[in-house]
Design a protein around this motif. Structure first.
Motif, mmCIF file in Angstrom:
data_model
loop_
_atom_site.group_PDB
_atom_site.id
_atom_site.type_symbol
_atom_site.label_atom_id
_atom_site.label_comp_id
_atom_site.label_asym_id
_atom_site.label_seq_id
_atom_site.Cartn_x
_atom_site.Cartn_y
_atom_site.Cartn_z
ATOM 1 N N PHE A 1 -63.114 16.870 -47.973
ATOM 2 C CA PHE A 1 -62.908 18.295 -47.681
ATOM 3 C C PHE A 1 -61.823 18.888 -48.576
ATOM 4 O O PHE A 1 -61.984 19.994 -49.118
ATOM 5 C CB PHE A 1 -62.536 18.471 -46.210
ATOM 6 N N LEU A 2 -60.704 18.158 -48.737
ATOM 7 C CA LEU A 2 -59.569 18.710 -49.477
ATOM 8 C C LEU A 2 -59.781 18.682 -50.983
ATOM 9 O O LEU A 2 -59.752 19.718 -51.653
ATOM 10 C CB LEU A 2 -58.293 17.943 -49.103
ATOM 11 N N LEU B 1 -64.169 19.604 -51.806
ATOM 12 C CA LEU B 1 -64.721 20.908 -51.476
ATOM 13 C C LEU B 1 -63.708 22.036 -51.661
ATOM 14 O O LEU B 1 -64.000 23.051 -52.311
ATOM 15 C CB LEU B 1 -65.240 20.906 -50.031
ATOM 16 N N ALA B 2 -62.508 21.887 -51.095
ATOM 17 C CA ALA B 2 -61.524 22.970 -51.159
ATOM 18 C C ALA B 2 -60.953 23.141 -52.565
ATOM 19 O O ALA B 2 -60.909 24.255 -53.094
ATOM 20 C CB ALA B 2 -60.402 22.706 -50.152
ATOM 21 N N LEU B 3 -60.518 22.048 -53.189
ATOM 22 C CA LEU B 3 -59.895 22.132 -54.514
ATOM 23 C C LEU B 3 -60.874 21.879 -55.657
ATOM 24 O O LEU B 3 -60.643 22.341 -56.779
ATOM 25 C CB LEU B 3 -58.736 21.125 -54.607
ATOM 26 N N GLY B 4 -61.938 21.151 -55.382
ATOM 27 C CA GLY B 4 -62.929 20.876 -56.410
ATOM 28 C C GLY B 4 -62.444 19.988 -57.537
ATOM 29 O O GLY B 4 -62.956 20.049 -58.657
ATOM 30 N N TRP B 5 -61.474 19.122 -57.244
ATOM 31 C CA TRP B 5 -60.917 18.261 -58.284
ATOM 32 C C TRP B 5 -61.783 17.035 -58.561
ATOM 33 O O TRP B 5 -61.832 16.558 -59.704
ATOM 34 C CB TRP B 5 -59.519 17.804 -57.889
#
Length: 305
Positions: free
Chosen positions: A152-153, A156-160
């Motif tokens: 998720f982090l 999805l959220a940061l896309g790293w």
């Protein structure tokens, strides 16, 4: 050292034979394998045909002997779902799982050793309590939940980082951290306990009295003795990562033997399940053997004992 190694090799061979018996019997003690292969709705004639085709009507000792002889030659049978042999199927997926477990163990060691050493040197301080708190959180949180949080982090959220697949090194970063984070606490606590015990030894006080630098005393004299049980535990943890990769590979959709095991169980592909079970168990045997040899090299008292 040679005599010690030979004794351990003989013991490993005996354990390996016992492991093969367990791997062979596990799929048979759960029920009639012929019915499981044919399906619950199969007719008695179909069940009997399956029993004859796979040799399940013969004595169990004869079945085990034939299976073991084939396994020693690398023949683990054929998959019931995939159009290829079990050995080829496992060998195709094995590099992914080995890479994941290897990276996870490296991450666990990189986290555990520094924290364990620092916690032992700063015992009963906020540093020690913080390290122990990290260990408690690491073991209390289920690894699949930690993996989902990372997806998720960072995915999805940061896309790293990529969240699924095994096409590049980046695909292994989050799964390896997930495995390493879960295994680091037990290694850290063992390192701390060993360092605390060793640092109170007479030879450590003598080394300080001789004026040796603190870095030399800690890394050369104390750590070498404190790390002996950690080496043995690392081999067990590597085996745990191989077997525990079923969950992590499923979460991150990595095409390793863990994900293959999940697919085989859900599809009742019994030859594949049996082959993976045997392989992972033998990995435990080999890793324990290597850990014993490494500990004997680090600590001569083990060889003499």
């Amino acid at each position: 050292m040679l005599r010690f190694t030979l004794r351990r090799l003989v013991l490993a061979a005996v354990v390996g034979i016992a492991v093969s018996v367990i791997a062979f019997m596990l799929l048979r003690v759960s029920g009639d394998l012929a019915i499981a292969l044919a399906g619950e709705d199969a007719s008695p004639a179909d069940v009997e045909r399956i029993r004859q085709e796979y040799g399940l009507n013969r004595p169990i000792i004869a079945q085990y002997g034939e299976w073991l002889w084939r396994a020693l030659r690398g023949d683990l049978g054929r998959s019931l779902f995939y159009p290829e042999s079990v050995a080829n199927l496992i060998l195709t997926r094995l590099p992914v799982t080995l890479s994941l477990a290897g990276m996870g163990l490296v991450i666990a060691i990189l986290i555990a050793l520094p924290l364990g050493i620092i916690a032992a040197l700063r015992r009963n301080t906020w540093v020690d309590r913080t390290a122990l708190g990290i260990a408690v959180i690491g073991q209390a949180m289920p690894n699949f939940w930690f993996g989902l949080l990372m997806i998720f982090l960072f995915g999805l959220a940061l896309g790293w980082l990529p969240i699924s697949g095994s096409d590049s090194f980046a695909h292994f970063i989050m799964p390896a951290i997930t495995l390493g984070w879960f295994s680091a606490p037990v290694l850290m606590r063992l390192t701390r306990g060993g360092m605390v015990e060793v640092m109170n030894s007479d030879y450590i006080r003598t080394a300080h009295a001789k004026g040796l630098p603190a870095r030399v005393v800690v890394l050369k004299h104390a750590l070498r003795n404190a790390i002996v049980p950690v080496v043995a535990l690392c081999s067990v943890q590597f085996g745990n990562m191989l077997s525990g990769s079923v969950v992590i590979e499923t979460v991150f959709a990595l095409q390793g033997i863990g994900y293959l095991a999940w697919e085989a169980i859900s599809r009742r592909d019994f030859p594949v399940v049996q082959g993976i079970l045997l392989l992972v168990a033998l990995f435990y045997v080999v890793l324990t053997l290597l850990a014993d040899i490494a500990n004997a090299w680090l600590d001569p008292r083990i060889r003499r004992g």
